[in-house]
Design an enzyme around this catalytic site. Sequence first.
Site, PDB file in Angstrom:
ATOM      1  CG  MET A  94      70.330  47.556  13.541  1.00 13.46           C
ATOM      2  SD  MET A  94      70.851  46.284  14.463  1.00 13.46           S
ATOM      3  CE  MET A  94      72.679  46.933  14.822  1.00 13.46           C
ATOM      4  CD  GLU A  95      72.753  47.688  18.187  1.00 10.27           C
ATOM      5  OE1 GLU A  95      71.606  47.435  18.176  1.00 10.27           O
ATOM      6  OE2 GLU A  95      73.571  46.755  18.638  1.00 10.27           O
ATOM      7  N   GLY A 149      62.948  44.320  17.128  1.00 13.28           N
ATOM      8  CA  GLY A 149      62.394  45.583  17.394  1.00 13.28           C
ATOM      9  C   GLY A 149      63.062  47.082  16.639  1.00 13.28           C
ATOM     10  CD  GLU A 183      67.740  49.362  19.558  1.00 13.57           C
ATOM     11  OE1 GLU A 183      68.653  48.866  19.411  1.00 13.57           O
ATOM     12  OE2 GLU A 183      66.739  48.360  19.860  1.00 13.57           O
TER      13      GLU A 183
HETATM   14  N1  B3K Z   1      70.786  44.767  17.815  1.00 12.19           N
HETATM   15  C1  B3K Z   1      69.812  44.789  17.567  1.00 12.19           C
HETATM   16  C2  B3K Z   1      69.410  42.916  17.420  1.00 12.19           C
HETATM   17  C3  B3K Z   1      69.832  42.560  16.412  1.00 12.19           C
HETATM   18  C4  B3K Z   1      69.019  41.198  15.692  1.00 12.19           C
HETATM   19  C5  B3K Z   1      69.834  40.503  14.834  1.00 12.19           C
HETATM   20  N2  B3K Z   1      69.257  39.300  14.547  1.00 12.19           N
HETATM   21  C6  B3K Z   1      68.765  45.417  18.330  1.00 12.19           C
HETATM   22  C7  B3K Z   1      68.988  45.462  19.661  1.00 12.19           C
HETATM   23  O1  B3K Z   1      69.298  44.418  20.687  1.00 12.19           O
HETATM   24  O2  B3K Z   1      69.152  46.440  20.163  1.00 12.19           O
HETATM   25 ZN    ZN Z   2      70.079  45.595  21.910  1.00 11.73          ZN
END
Ligand code: B3K
Ligand code: ZN
Length: 860
Positions: free
Chosen positions: A264-265, A262, A299
Amino acid sequence: QAEIRLAEYKPPVFLVDTVELDFDIRDDRTRVSSRLAIRRNPESAERNAPLVLNGQGQKLVAVRVDGRELAAGDYVLTDKTLTIRAVPDEGVVAIESDNDPAANTALMGLYAAGPMLCTQCEAEGFRRITYFPDRPDVQSRYRVAIHADEDRYPVLLANGNLVENGKEAGGRHYAVWEDPFRKPCYLFALVAGRLDKVADRFLTRSGREVLLEIYTEPGRSSETGFAMAALKKAMRWDEERFGREYDLDRFMIVAVSFFNFGAMENKGLNIFNDARVLGRADTATDADIAFFERVVGHEYFHNWSGDRVTCRDWFQITLKEGLTVFREQEFVGDMNSPAQERLRTVSVLRRVQFPEDAGAMAHPIRPASYQAVENFYTATVYSKGAEVIRMIQTLVGREGFRKGLDLYFERHDGHSATCEDFVRAMADANAIDLGQFMRWYAQAGTPVLDVTSRYDADSRAYTLEVEQRCPATPGQDTKEPFHMPLRLGLLDARGGDMKGDMVLKLRRPRETFVIEDVPEKPIPSLLRDFSAPVRLNYDYTDAELLVILAHDSDGFNRWDAGQKLFAKYALSGEALPDAFVTALRTVLMDKDLEAGTKAMTLTLPGEEELGLALIARGERIDPVAVCEKRRRVIKALAGALSGELWATYREIAAGLDEEASDGVARGQRSLKNLCLAYLHRAEPGKVAPVAARVVSGARNMTDKIACLDILVDGDAALAARALAEFAETFAGQPSIMDKWLGVQAAERHAGVLEKVRRLMAHKAFSLNNPNRVAALVGVFAGNPFGFHAEDGSGYRFVADVVERLDRLNPQAAARYAKPFLRWRDFDAGRQALMQEALRKLAALESLSINVREVVTKALG
Ligand code: B3K
Ligand code: ZN
């Protein structure tokens, strides 16, 4: 492939205090030069261990230590690591290597996303960019210089603040970015390309002005309105609800068209899948639009729960994800309807997480081991993780929770933490013992509560017996009892609350609670607000459920009573009793109830949930039969409520603004389209022409897609015409064509596979783009007539896609191998066919670790 274990965690041997990166972007490659200020970690017990850097998929050009270039014999290079033995305890390691972003189809590290270059580093993508100790407990300050052709890449972005930029020879330019906050490398980000931008400002509560920017591919900036509004709401809400203020001068979002999930933060530079952030009422559905606010909020909230306080290691993903999903749910509830948000959350949990928790890769919210960490960004870690956080809030109260969260951020700001750290902060701030509660982090499986009751009219005492158990899961044959809150109320015969809301704290396998002074034999309203992620059994009569459905003060249990009745009639095939139909009619006609809540109440439990109910009774699933049972109930209901459904449909259709997509409009539209879809089961000849007119005449994308769904489900000729017209209109807009692919992949008819095969060759499809694959293959994999076709053709098809996709994008491929994890739940014929597909995959010689892990665990 070996399992990596939580129990074997060791602190890093070397730390990296500062990182200087230089990206020289050229047409054929990008050269990355790094300067790492390293020092031995005093916390490491390995006093003489060498410096081991992770690195893969790049070409090493040069290595220097304190300015001296190393000869090939001075280090050891494998396809995964670079080991340097002769390093000082403190010094500077400089490395040059070449990336090939255009060839990077895995979409991890630095890659070409259509016209631009972007990065994705969580969990282990940074090692594909440069050699580095790629683990979240190594935190550094970053300074990043980017050089590129000015015409092709006019915009150059990285985390933090822009400190310098200018022209260079040969039509090139450069920019230098500095991030004042220390961060783990998985939060690094870079974007370069020709991008449109929308800017706004936000004043934080302490009076700092923050520049907000959303970047898109050329021509899409008019689709950023919802996201920008959501961002400002999220920033304000986090200040008000949790006292968290934004900390940089600039917050950027970039929408990219190739992305594995979706969003990435990355610190100060969030990168989003365009499907999760761009759209207007005429280009995106209400479901998409609802996601914008949710994901932008999610995010953004990571800036504290994830970035300022990050994870010690990848076993702790739920520390940031469970907490951030919980924060996101609270935000979305506060911005819209808390009650509806709770229903949505629980139905997603039951539909997606419960099956996962009962499958061959069931794992606790903090797994104890993994092979490919990317396989553990799961509904369990995210959604059940959020339920675990919510239980803490229920146990300590909202104020206590806020105190605990403040303490957590205060203690761990700027550091990496563990789940123990989080729970300890909650326990310390509230002076309670959460030792037993930690089992939620260690035990997998959905616990079951069996509840019985008796009422003694003489003593006016009401006794509840609560037994808890938890089914065995892989590697965990027996479980210890959980500590959990059981919220409940007691209703009188007319549904009035006799005692208000009570919270029982369960700790033992079997407990007895006596509630005194109960004036009459109550109807228990159990597990209010879904106070724990469990399955609860209580022997309700239909009459009792009808009272709860009509009168309970708890919105969740009202809805859930309807769900229980629906499931019962769907699975038994009994006719819908008049009393139930009357109750639903009352809900539909209720002037005070929100349209969205009505729609959710009238929506039957999904095929997944009905399937799980069969499993709970010890039966196996025939997914096609389940789909048909569900349809039968819809048809009966639509027949009985035809007048009311048409009236509701027409009233909403007449008054609803096509351009409006706020929460209320979305709720109304969902009810309107539900009415039409239900009516289509009972009166297809009358509904199909209405739907056809909407598909060609409406500007609103939600309406178009809802009606396309209806047509595809029924009238073949009308459907073919509508699909062709739609494709012609939207041929140039891939994200809209994804919906067109999805509608067809969802067609619940035998023979859908042939259509999907043909669509794989359509120009709107590409195996290289995760959104296209999700639209066609992902939807197909959830279609009982597709994936679960009785002859096994659906299994063979999906396994074949997994094999081909694995060569391009292992992370995405593993996602489509996961439906096979549940083979034990289906009837004997399907079990055999699913295993056969799995064994064929397992026999392949070259399989990524990602897919291999899923396949072996499925068969194991
Ligand atoms: N932290 C990311 C997800 C990363 C997934 C890596 N396979 C987005 C989220 O959860 O906010
Ligand atoms: Zn997350």
